[in-house]
Design an enzyme around this catalytic site. Structure first.
Site, mmCIF file in Angstrom:
data_model
loop_
_atom_site.group_PDB
_atom_site.id
_atom_site.type_symbol
_atom_site.label_atom_id
_atom_site.label_comp_id
_atom_site.label_asym_id
_atom_site.label_seq_id
_atom_site.Cartn_x
_atom_site.Cartn_y
_atom_site.Cartn_z
ATOM 1 N N ASN A 7 14.359 27.255 3.792
ATOM 2 C CA ASN A 7 13.904 27.452 2.422
ATOM 3 C C ASN A 7 12.913 26.333 2.121
ATOM 4 O O ASN A 7 13.303 25.198 1.883
ATOM 5 C CB ASN A 7 15.116 27.390 1.466
ATOM 6 C CG ASN A 7 14.704 27.436 0.013
ATOM 7 O OD1 ASN A 7 13.545 27.699 -0.306
ATOM 8 N ND2 ASN A 7 15.647 27.184 -0.882
ATOM 9 N N LYS A 9 11.006 26.024 -0.369
ATOM 10 C CA LYS A 9 10.866 25.778 -1.814
ATOM 11 C C LYS A 9 9.375 25.707 -2.184
ATOM 12 O O LYS A 9 8.571 26.411 -1.584
ATOM 13 C CB LYS A 9 11.645 24.519 -2.209
ATOM 14 C CG LYS A 9 13.096 24.593 -1.714
ATOM 15 C CD LYS A 9 13.981 23.531 -2.263
ATOM 16 C CE LYS A 9 15.395 23.711 -1.695
ATOM 17 N NZ LYS A 9 16.340 22.725 -2.181
ATOM 18 N N HIS A 94 19.347 31.029 -6.401
ATOM 19 C CA HIS A 94 19.375 29.627 -5.958
ATOM 20 C C HIS A 94 19.689 28.736 -7.164
ATOM 21 O O HIS A 94 19.217 28.994 -8.274
ATOM 22 C CB HIS A 94 18.035 29.239 -5.326
ATOM 23 C CG HIS A 94 18.116 27.924 -4.613
ATOM 24 N ND1 HIS A 94 18.081 26.724 -5.286
ATOM 25 C CD2 HIS A 94 18.287 27.624 -3.306
ATOM 26 C CE1 HIS A 94 18.215 25.738 -4.413
ATOM 27 N NE2 HIS A 94 18.347 26.260 -3.204
ATOM 28 N N GLU A 165 26.374 26.942 -1.446
ATOM 29 C CA GLU A 165 25.566 25.731 -1.598
ATOM 30 C C GLU A 165 26.086 24.902 -2.775
ATOM 31 O O GLU A 165 25.739 25.181 -3.927
ATOM 32 C CB GLU A 165 24.100 26.104 -1.871
ATOM 33 C CG GLU A 165 23.445 26.874 -0.753
ATOM 34 C CD GLU A 165 21.945 26.615 -0.700
ATOM 35 O OE1 GLU A 165 21.462 26.230 0.367
ATOM 36 O OE2 GLU A 165 21.269 26.765 -1.735
ATOM 37 N N SER A 212 21.963 19.876 2.347
ATOM 38 C CA SER A 212 21.749 18.692 3.196
ATOM 39 C C SER A 212 22.120 18.917 4.661
ATOM 40 O O SER A 212 22.632 18.013 5.322
ATOM 41 C CB SER A 212 22.492 17.476 2.627
ATOM 42 O OG SER A 212 21.920 17.121 1.384
HETATM 43 P P1 PGA Z 1 18.677 20.901 1.187
HETATM 44 O O1 PGA Z 1 18.430 22.255 0.347
HETATM 45 O O2 PGA Z 1 18.876 21.311 2.617
HETATM 46 O O3 PGA Z 1 17.475 20.071 0.949
HETATM 47 O O4 PGA Z 1 19.929 20.279 0.626
HETATM 48 C C1 PGA Z 1 19.184 23.394 0.607
HETATM 49 C C2 PGA Z 1 18.807 24.488 -0.346
HETATM 50 O O5 PGA Z 1 18.471 24.215 -1.502
HETATM 51 O O6 PGA Z 1 18.833 25.672 0.021
#
Ligand code: PGA
Length: 255
Positions: A7, A9, A94, A165, A212
């Protein structure tokens, strides 16, 4: 097979995305026999990424969609429009959208219906905030989000991905313990069994962990028989990290 979903973003321009995908294609093709890789770039990058991924075995995902097919909805993008770019997966609900854009359970349910109507696969994100966790409401929140997202949806001949998540863990650099992620999977599965007694959980639903995940901890999450893969944000923005994660899944599944 385990899912490795990137992802990205709102981090990469179309030019950056193009460069990244070219490097990813160089690195991870040997692992795709055991890794279902999906890349979710931002909307303006979909056209170029779709072209680059065509025939590669890496699937394309979008990060959001609207719930109507077409009409006067300024600024919105429908699942049908995404399908035109060979998008197969759409991230829905999300936590960044739930929090910053005030997406409600009702909106998420409408989006889920729209994704299924278009014949695409949603990646439904669920998870508790830190305060919900402190109040002891974690399981209740997760179960409620799954249930409301699936309201009035028949899961017949459909594929569904659900990513647990925990909101407070996203982008923190510190993932939850594998036991916690496994517990959430059990909660989600129980809701699905209650809602759809005839559902083939093994075939129709894939449950992922996100928050993470990186090359140092992916081993825990992808070795668990309860988890079908991971949804990765920050670490997916580093091509070497992403390739390393694909390699680790591949090697783990060979054992
Ligand atoms: P991250 O994000 O791996 O940076 O924690 C995960 C997500 O938002 O899908």
């Amino acid at each position: 097979m385990k899912y490795l979903i990137a992802n990205w973003k709102m981090n990469l321009t179309a030019a950056d995305s193009e460069e990244y995908v070219k490097l990813i294609l160089k690195n991870i093709l040997p692992y795709l026999s055991r890794v279902s890789a999906v890349i979710c770039p931002s909307f303006p990058s979909l056209a170029i990424i779709s072209e680059l991924l065509s025939g590669s075995g890496i699937a394309l995902g979008a990060q959001n969609c609207f719930w109507e097919e077409k009409g006067s909805f300024t600024g919105e993008v429908s699942p049908l429009m995404l399908k035109e770019f060979n998008v197969d997966y759409i991230i829905i609900g999300h936590s960044e959208r739930r929090q910053q854009l005030h997406e409600t359970d009702e909106m998420i349910n409408k989006k889920m219906q729209a994704v299924f109507r278009a014949g695409l696969t949603p990646i439904l994100c669920v998870g508790e905030t830190f305060s919900e966790r402190q109040l002891g409401r974690k399981d209740f929140v997760i179960a409620g989000q799954v249930e409301s997202a699936l309201k009035n949806i028949q899961l017949v001949n459909k594929k569904l991905l659900i990513a647990y998540e925990p909101v407070w863990v996203i982008g923190s650099g510190q993932a939850v313990k594998i036991e916690e992620a496994e517990h959430a999977v059990r909660v989600i599965k129980q809701v699905l069994i209650d809602l759809y007694p005839n559902l083939d959980l093994k075939k129709d639903v894939e449950i992922l962990y996100g928050g993470s995940v990186d090359s140092k901890n992916i081993n825990y999450f992808t070795s668990s028989p309860l988890l079908d893969g991971v949804l990765v944000g920050s670490a997916s923005l580093d091509v070497d990290e992403f390739s390393q994660m694909a390699k680790i899944i591949f090697e783990n599944l060979a054992k």
